[in-house]
Design an enzyme around this catalytic site. Sequence first.
Site, PDB file in Angstrom:
ATOM      1  N   ALA A  17       0.813  -1.229   0.000  1.00  9.62           N
ATOM      2  CA  ALA A  17       0.000   0.000   0.000  1.00  9.62           C
ATOM      3  C   ALA A  17       0.847   1.280   0.000  1.00  9.62           C
ATOM      4  O   ALA A  17       0.720   2.122  -0.906  1.00  9.62           O
ATOM      5  CB  ALA A  17      -0.931  -0.019   1.209  1.00  9.62           C
ATOM      6  N   ARG A  28       3.734   9.118 -12.020  1.00  7.86           N
ATOM      7  CA  ARG A  28       2.819  10.068 -12.675  1.00  7.86           C
ATOM      8  C   ARG A  28       3.475  11.430 -12.849  1.00  7.86           C
ATOM      9  O   ARG A  28       3.317  12.081 -13.867  1.00  7.86           O
ATOM     10  CB  ARG A  28       1.540  10.238 -11.842  1.00  7.86           C
ATOM     11  CG  ARG A  28       0.466   9.203 -12.177  1.00  7.86           C
ATOM     12  CD  ARG A  28      -0.895   9.623 -11.669  1.00  7.86           C
ATOM     13  NE  ARG A  28      -0.953   9.717 -10.224  1.00  7.86           N
ATOM     14  CZ  ARG A  28      -1.140   8.691  -9.407  1.00  7.86           C
ATOM     15  NH1 ARG A  28      -1.301   7.478  -9.896  1.00  7.86           N
ATOM     16  NH2 ARG A  28      -1.180   8.848  -8.095  1.00  7.86           N
ATOM     17  N   CYS A  49      -6.428  -6.537   3.570  1.00  8.03           N
ATOM     18  CA  CYS A  49      -7.744  -6.364   4.205  1.00  8.03           C
ATOM     19  C   CYS A  49      -8.742  -7.405   3.700  1.00  8.03           C
ATOM     20  O   CYS A  49      -9.724  -7.721   4.371  1.00  8.03           O
ATOM     21  CB  CYS A  49      -8.295  -4.962   3.921  1.00  8.03           C
ATOM     22  SG  CYS A  49      -7.079  -3.660   4.176  1.00  8.03           S
ATOM     23  N   ASP A 290       2.507   1.321   7.659  1.00  4.59           N
ATOM     24  CA  ASP A 290       2.455   0.638   8.958  1.00  4.59           C
ATOM     25  C   ASP A 290       3.775   0.672   9.730  1.00  4.59           C
ATOM     26  O   ASP A 290       3.790   0.390  10.926  1.00  4.59           O
ATOM     27  CB  ASP A 290       2.083  -0.840   8.754  1.00  4.59           C
ATOM     28  CG  ASP A 290       0.589  -1.034   8.523  1.00  4.59           C
ATOM     29  OD1 ASP A 290      -0.127  -0.023   8.408  1.00  4.59           O
ATOM     30  OD2 ASP A 290       0.165  -2.198   8.455  1.00  4.59           O
ATOM     31  N   ASN A 312      -1.992   4.215   2.574  1.00  4.15           N
ATOM     32  CA  ASN A 312      -2.172   4.751   1.220  1.00  4.15           C
ATOM     33  C   ASN A 312      -1.941   6.249   1.183  1.00  4.15           C
ATOM     34  O   ASN A 312      -1.320   6.771   0.253  1.00  4.15           O
ATOM     35  CB  ASN A 312      -3.577   4.423   0.706  1.00  4.15           C
ATOM     36  CG  ASN A 312      -3.638   3.006   0.150  1.00  4.15           C
ATOM     37  OD1 ASN A 312      -3.195   2.746  -0.952  1.00  4.15           O
ATOM     38  ND2 ASN A 312      -4.137   2.080   0.936  1.00  4.15           N
ATOM     39  N   TRP A 441     -33.988  12.479  13.216  1.00  2.00           N
ATOM     40  CA  TRP A 441     -32.732  12.772  13.922  1.00  2.00           C
ATOM     41  C   TRP A 441     -31.806  11.596  13.656  1.00  2.00           C
ATOM     42  O   TRP A 441     -32.113  10.466  14.056  1.00  2.00           O
ATOM     43  CB  TRP A 441     -32.962  12.919  15.432  1.00  2.00           C
ATOM     44  CG  TRP A 441     -33.617  14.206  15.816  1.00  2.00           C
ATOM     45  CD1 TRP A 441     -34.953  14.435  15.931  1.00  2.00           C
ATOM     46  CD2 TRP A 441     -32.962  15.440  16.136  1.00  2.00           C
ATOM     47  NE1 TRP A 441     -35.174  15.739  16.302  1.00  2.00           N
ATOM     48  CE2 TRP A 441     -33.966  16.374  16.439  1.00  2.00           C
ATOM     49  CE3 TRP A 441     -31.622  15.844  16.195  1.00  2.00           C
ATOM     50  CZ2 TRP A 441     -33.689  17.698  16.794  1.00  2.00           C
ATOM     51  CZ3 TRP A 441     -31.343  17.147  16.557  1.00  2.00           C
ATOM     52  CH2 TRP A 441     -32.357  18.072  16.845  1.00  2.00           C
TER      53      TRP A 441
HETATM   54  C1  FAD Z   1      -6.142  -9.611   7.715  1.00  2.00           C
HETATM   55  C2  FAD Z   1      -5.996  -8.118   7.616  1.00  2.00           C
HETATM   56  C3  FAD Z   1      -7.113  -7.321   7.475  1.00  2.00           C
HETATM   57  C4  FAD Z   1      -6.994  -5.931   7.389  1.00  2.00           C
HETATM   58  N1  FAD Z   1      -8.125  -5.164   7.239  1.00  2.00           N
HETATM   59  C5  FAD Z   1      -8.013  -3.811   7.160  1.00  2.00           C
HETATM   60  C6  FAD Z   1      -9.148  -2.997   6.992  1.00  2.00           C
HETATM   61  O1  FAD Z   1     -10.282  -3.499   6.898  1.00  2.00           O
HETATM   62  N2  FAD Z   1      -8.985  -1.644   6.919  1.00  2.00           N
HETATM   63  C7  FAD Z   1      -7.735  -1.062   7.002  1.00  2.00           C
HETATM   64  O2  FAD Z   1      -7.635   0.175   6.918  1.00  2.00           O
HETATM   65  N3  FAD Z   1      -6.624  -1.828   7.154  1.00  2.00           N
HETATM   66  C8  FAD Z   1      -6.720  -3.164   7.246  1.00  2.00           C
HETATM   67  N4  FAD Z   1      -5.587  -3.931   7.386  1.00  2.00           N
HETATM   68  C9  FAD Z   1      -4.281  -3.278   7.499  1.00  2.00           C
HETATM   69  C10 FAD Z   1      -3.694  -2.948   6.146  1.00  2.00           C
HETATM   70  O3  FAD Z   1      -3.641  -4.099   5.355  1.00  2.00           O
HETATM   71  C11 FAD Z   1      -2.299  -2.374   6.344  1.00  2.00           C
HETATM   72  O4  FAD Z   1      -2.410  -1.232   7.147  1.00  2.00           O
HETATM   73  C12 FAD Z   1      -1.625  -1.995   5.039  1.00  2.00           C
HETATM   74  O5  FAD Z   1      -1.442  -3.108   4.225  1.00  2.00           O
HETATM   75  C13 FAD Z   1      -0.267  -1.360   5.335  1.00  2.00           C
HETATM   76  O6  FAD Z   1       0.389  -1.082   4.155  1.00  2.00           O
HETATM   77  P1  FAD Z   1       1.987  -0.938   4.133  1.00  2.00           P
HETATM   78  O7  FAD Z   1       2.356  -0.733   2.720  1.00  2.00           O
HETATM   79  O8  FAD Z   1       2.414   0.049   5.146  1.00  2.00           O
HETATM   80  O9  FAD Z   1       2.530  -2.328   4.684  1.00  2.00           O
HETATM   81  P2  FAD Z   1       2.311  -3.795   4.111  1.00  2.00           P
HETATM   82  O10 FAD Z   1       1.013  -3.917   3.436  1.00  2.00           O
HETATM   83  O11 FAD Z   1       2.591  -4.708   5.253  1.00  2.00           O
HETATM   84  O12 FAD Z   1       3.457  -3.923   3.034  1.00  2.00           O
HETATM   85  C14 FAD Z   1       4.805  -3.942   3.393  1.00  2.00           C
HETATM   86  C15 FAD Z   1       5.542  -4.817   2.397  1.00  2.00           C
HETATM   87  O13 FAD Z   1       6.937  -4.711   2.659  1.00  2.00           O
HETATM   88  C16 FAD Z   1       7.528  -5.978   2.443  1.00  2.00           C
HETATM   89  N5  FAD Z   1       8.790  -5.976   3.222  1.00  2.00           N
HETATM   90  C17 FAD Z   1       8.921  -5.862   4.563  1.00  2.00           C
HETATM   91  N6  FAD Z   1      10.221  -5.841   4.902  1.00  2.00           N
HETATM   92  C18 FAD Z   1      10.932  -5.937   3.743  1.00  2.00           C
HETATM   93  C19 FAD Z   1      12.318  -5.967   3.443  1.00  2.00           C
HETATM   94  N7  FAD Z   1      13.252  -5.873   4.396  1.00  2.00           N
HETATM   95  N8  FAD Z   1      12.686  -6.076   2.144  1.00  2.00           N
HETATM   96  C20 FAD Z   1      11.748  -6.168   1.152  1.00  2.00           C
HETATM   97  N9  FAD Z   1      10.426  -6.158   1.394  1.00  2.00           N
HETATM   98  C21 FAD Z   1      10.011  -6.027   2.667  1.00  2.00           C
HETATM   99  C22 FAD Z   1       6.498  -6.961   2.937  1.00  2.00           C
HETATM  100  O14 FAD Z   1       6.660  -8.215   2.336  1.00  2.00           O
HETATM  101  C23 FAD Z   1       5.195  -6.294   2.524  1.00  2.00           C
HETATM  102  O15 FAD Z   1       4.705  -6.740   1.284  1.00  2.00           O
HETATM  103  C24 FAD Z   1      -5.697  -5.344   7.455  1.00  2.00           C
HETATM  104  C25 FAD Z   1      -4.561  -6.154   7.588  1.00  2.00           C
HETATM  105  C26 FAD Z   1      -4.694  -7.523   7.669  1.00  2.00           C
HETATM  106  C27 FAD Z   1      -3.462  -8.376   7.820  1.00  2.00           C
END
Ligand code: FAD
Length: 458
Positions: A17, A28, A49, A290, A312, A441
């Site tokens: 994300a 872009r 999610c 995250d 995002n 309301w």
């Molecule tokens: C089951 C589940 C349900 C969820 N439901 C919701 C919801 O309903 N609403 C909501 O807002 N959020 C939800 N979330 C949370 C949401 O998915 C995360 O907040 C979001 O994906 C975070 O995005 P990110 O890019 O910060 O991290 P991530 O999506 O965790 O992506 C980080 C990426 O970095 C990669 N990575 C990590 N370390 C390294 C490294 N050293 N070298 C190379 N690659 C690496 C990982 O493999 C991963 O693909 C949910 C999460 C889960 C697990």
Amino acid sequence: MGGVVSRNRLVIIGGDAAGMSAAAKVRREEPDREIVVFERSPHTSYSACGIPYYIGGVVEKVEQLITRSPEKFREKYRIDVRTRQEVVEIDPAGARVRVKELDSGRESQTAYDQLLIATGATPFCPQVPGAGAGGIFGLSTLQSGIRVRQAMEQKKPRRVVVVGGGYIGLEMAEAFVRLGLKVSLVDRGTQVMGTLDPDMGKLVSDALREIGVTLYLGESLTGFETTAEQVKAVVTEQRTLPADLVILGLGTRPLSELAKAAGITLGAGGAIPVNPRQQTTVENIWAAGDCAESFHLVARRPVHIALGTVANKQGTVAGTNLAGDYATFPGVVGTAVSKVCKYEVARTGLQEKEIRQLGLEGVSATTTSKTRAGYYPGAGPITVKLWAERGSGRLLGGQIVGIEGAAKRIDGLATSLPAGLSVEEIVYLDLSYAPPYSPVWDPVQTAARQLLKKLRQG
Ligand SMILES: Cc1cc2nc3c(=O)[nH]c(=O)nc-3n(C[C@H](O)[C@H](O)[C@H](O)COP(=O)(O)OP(=O)(O)OC[C@H]3O[C@@H](n4cnc5c(N)ncnc54)[C@H](O)[C@@H]3O)c2cc1C
């Protein structure tokens, strides 16, 4: 090993994300910029999610959860996505990262001009006996979801124990019930959904019991029983629960070790501190999603909130700045929403325990009304709890549990919080009304009226 430092290369660690929002934004704005993304899993831009719905069979194919594949990023967007490659070290002095190819074990270095850390978070894994056994799963990446579904297909579990009653644990418990499994849930809190006050959490606990989930509340996990390195039971202070498969829903911790080793002092909950442009304290290193902190606009302090909504937006802000433009991420108010059984569950702002921790004097009111005009088909219960500050009357937070149509009402409150609206101002907001959507309301304003009365009574 070695590498020439390119002054134009953007390197991103993490291809979901936050990382890919940033990459797409830079592409872009700068069609010729060199963008390299390292992603240790095989996937990019997936919806974590959606995992509970994939495991529960609501979503059939895993491909449906992938927005853009690595191939698409490479071909259509000319972003050099390198999957199954893990960044194992950041060298800020040399402006380069050390990367391990996970399939061959080979290591190399890649120079960066600007670096974005978007590594996400990882499920919290308790340090208890048996925690490393097979059949125990935490959920984070798409791969983690695929592993659970594979285990379901291969091992055909009958008894599932979910440890931790946060939203991921609850969504998973519901998914397993839908698949006809016997589901137990253990949580050390008095109610599930610790991000709600206990009285609101109780509504959710009751809904889970109604669909057949057995809850063991007020019990802490002490370990796992295993046979041949496979989980056989979950052990709490009070009982042993046989389990063929265990889901850990104990929350997440930021993946910030690389940043720490690069000299960044970690902040709230171990997350990477950033300024509103998503810059870290180390030159040319940015962080988003995250793994990074956010600023809480009601609590007025940095927090770690791991949500896709935030990831995002932070990624897009980082991308805007990395492309040479200017953007800031103002912060969060702790808004979250989830579907649990028959209920939509939503929260924003501060809950009771946070209000107490901050030393604020809060007053609350809870009302139960209907999602639609009472006479209109489909009208059902919605409970709204609001918190305000005594004296100023400023809204501090809100929680909603109700049937279909309840959840998105939280967005009005989430908008009111950064605007600093008082409860009185919320009572008279010009919200919409027609019988299929709301009573005259709105339920949120019914709760606000009740709270205003309490505030005036002192
Ligand atoms: C089951 C589940 C349900 C969820 N439901 C919701 C919801 O309903 N609403 C909501 O807002 N959020 C939800 N979330 C949370 C949401 O998915 C995360 O907040 C979001 O994906 C975070 O995005 P990110 O890019 O910060 O991290 P991530 O999506 O965790 O992506 C980080 C990426 O970095 C990669 N990575 C990590 N370390 C390294 C490294 N050293 N070298 C190379 N690659 C690496 C990982 O493999 C991963 O693909 C949910 C999460 C889960 C697990």
